[in-house]
Scaffold this motif. Sequence first.
Motif, PDB file in Angstrom:
ATOM      1  N   UNK A 104       0.815  -1.209   0.000  1.00  0.00           N
ATOM      2  CA  UNK A 104       0.000   0.000   0.000  1.00  0.00           C
ATOM      3  C   UNK A 104       0.854   1.268   0.000  1.00  0.00           C
ATOM      4  N   UNK A 105       1.977   1.222   0.668  1.00  0.00           N
ATOM      5  CA  UNK A 105       2.851   2.400   0.672  1.00  0.00           C
ATOM      6  C   UNK A 105       3.323   2.706  -0.745  1.00  0.00           C
ATOM      7  N   UNK A 118      -8.303  -0.386  -5.249  1.00  0.00           N
ATOM      8  CA  UNK A 118      -7.515  -1.600  -5.015  1.00  0.00           C
ATOM      9  C   UNK A 118      -8.369  -2.600  -4.252  1.00  0.00           C
ATOM     10  N   UNK A 119      -8.418  -3.830  -4.763  1.00  0.00           N
ATOM     11  CA  UNK A 119      -9.145  -4.923  -4.109  1.00  0.00           C
ATOM     12  C   UNK A 119      -8.149  -6.020  -3.793  1.00  0.00           C
ATOM     13  N   UNK A 120      -8.118  -6.485  -2.552  1.00  0.00           N
ATOM     14  CA  UNK A 120      -7.149  -7.510  -2.182  1.00  0.00           C
ATOM     15  C   UNK A 120      -7.706  -8.453  -1.122  1.00  0.00           C
ATOM     16  N   UNK A 121      -7.245  -9.707  -1.174  1.00  0.00           N
ATOM     17  CA  UNK A 121      -7.621 -10.686  -0.146  1.00  0.00           C
ATOM     18  C   UNK A 121      -6.525 -10.844   0.900  1.00  0.00           C
ATOM     19  N   UNK A 122      -5.694  -9.834   1.068  1.00  0.00           N
ATOM     20  CA  UNK A 122      -4.626  -9.883   2.063  1.00  0.00           C
ATOM     21  C   UNK A 122      -5.157  -9.899   3.494  1.00  0.00           C
ATOM     22  N   UNK A 137      -1.038   3.407   7.117  1.00  0.00           N
ATOM     23  CA  UNK A 137      -0.149   3.701   5.988  1.00  0.00           C
ATOM     24  C   UNK A 137      -0.608   4.950   5.258  1.00  0.00           C
ATOM     25  N   UNK A 138      -1.917   5.075   5.047  1.00  0.00           N
ATOM     26  CA  UNK A 138      -2.451   6.272   4.390  1.00  0.00           C
ATOM     27  C   UNK A 138      -2.155   7.524   5.198  1.00  0.00           C
TER      28      UNK A 138
END
Length: 660
Positions: A104-105, A118-122, A137-138
């Motif tokens: 993300x950074x 952004x789509x993620x399964x993290x 992070x944002x």
Amino acid sequence: MDVHTKPSYTSTGTEKDSGGNEPEIHNCVVRKRANPQRRKDKVFVGCGAGFGGDRPLAALKLLQRVKELNYLVLECLAERTLSDRYKAMKSGGVGYDPRIQEWMHLLLPLAVERGVCIITNMGANDTCAAQKKVLETASTLGVSITVGVAYQVEVSKTGLDHHMGNFNDGISVYLGAAPIVECLEKYRPNVIITSRVADAALFLAPMVYELGWNWDELQLLAQGSLAGHLLECGCQLTGGYFMHPGDKFRDMPFSQLLDLSLPFAEVGCDGEVYVAKADGSGGVLNLSSCAEQLLYEVGDPGAYITPDVVIDFRDVSFQSLTKDKVICSGAKPAAALVPDKLLLLAPKESGWKGWGEISYGGYECIKRARAAEFLVRSWLEETYSGVSNHIISYIIGLDSLKTSGSNDRNSLEMASADIRLRMDGLFGQEDHAIQFTKDFLALYTNGPAGGGGISIGHKKESFLEKALVSREHVYWQIAAENMLMISNDQRPGRQEFKQVLAAQISVSASIQKEAVYQSGEQLPSPGILSSPAPSGQFIPLYNVAHSRAGDKGNDLNFSMIPHFPPDIDRLKKIITPEWVKEAISPLINFSSFPTTNDIERRDKWVNKHVVEIHEVRGIKSLNVVVREILDGGVNCSRRIDRHGKTISDLILSQLVVLPP
């Protein structure tokens, strides 16, 4: 979807989101969307990651090169990584992908600037903690964002089989696209983090949302899921895991492989699907690369099961429009339409793994490795009788992948002068695993001469047991949190954001210049053979077809794709269940030096097991499924290649005689 409020939920299910609303809890019963809106005529969905170890910089390059992108999907969760996250969480670590901050950074500044979601399964086993990490992070970047979550919150035990009811935590169900669509509709977030969502569904969700599709429009869902399946493994579609110097139809220069582009899809509201890579990028995107990815880990291509639709891939075809763009057609809903049950995974202990490695070189190194194996097994038997049969062994540099035929064995042994013995055991007790490592270490003073570089270890192993659960017993939740930053360019975070974004734009400009230069180079590109393979003589299958192998639990899946498509009719006469079992039977051996008992065990497996061979008409190929061949699967296998990926070369190394 119906909304269900259950008073038994913990505070996670009742806390209010940043908008002051109750987070919504749904079950997985399929219900039509109410008045879905068509927001776009076509949507551009990119793949930024195809597995947990993928390259963040490659995702940034795709974001920089393809200005049309609306969504970027990071698919980073598999059975192995899901099991790893569960074990980490149980031992006090994080239950989400710990690299989410790194990703993300790097990506947020440009994604927010461009309006790319952004789509993620993290999120894995702790989606809400992952959400918090992304918001942090944002904040450091000075970016105002909304981060949505869509995750499984409960599986009712009344819906589980009796033997699965004992699992108290760690259960994950493959969710479909609906939770992501609901999150998009309600929150319009910049980032959506999920728990275990089926890979193709991560990509299907933005198509359903943007193009106004409904859950009963199964033909559209089939085409959208086709696009998602092609994209889900990242660069495997665009030349990654494809280049092969031993196959003239798949060879390419290193420089072309270095400049791979992650893929993206352009999908129209009528279900028209194009897959593409960045203009002027390296790699390859053609019928052959698309065919390999189409059949990757699908099992029966006539009934590929996803939570949203069961798809028939047998008539899918591909047509190249340019060297960077392919149109994909022919996916359709299978007879089963939509599954009434979902796949569930539950962690289960499988024992204690112990392993050891030692190197030998020079004259008669193979015989010395054989002596070392004999000694370790014998020493272990002196302490714990009957335990040595839990060990498999192989020689790296000779037969660890079993790709050499029996005719080559003697010549290989004569030529081998640099080998490494590896022994792997899966034991019921930790004491057995520890004793095995002690006995292996004793080779330094008690084994044959010249052994060195010993490494040993042991650890607790687990695997994911599979079951099916009815949709009405699985519940999921959506929520969102905002990070609103003051508009002040002097904030430290805002300055970092501007610096990161400026660096990204600078890199983007150099990438574009490099792409323009490379697009003018005359690089050889893999192609399709225009004449049939020779008949009546022994030739390796490399000269006839190409293949990609993958795993589903303990089952192997490999494709057989002819270089000259009409050769499929001759291949079908060669690639029979009996031929397949004979070719892969060396994998069953427990040792590089099989005993009579080992051979009897192997023959019993050959006689007992069933091999499925499916024809895929649209791409004139075969898909082969072999059950229970991977030594328990990726989470507990004792083999050096836990996934079985190298078995494609075991198959292609076979010598065959094609009929006229």
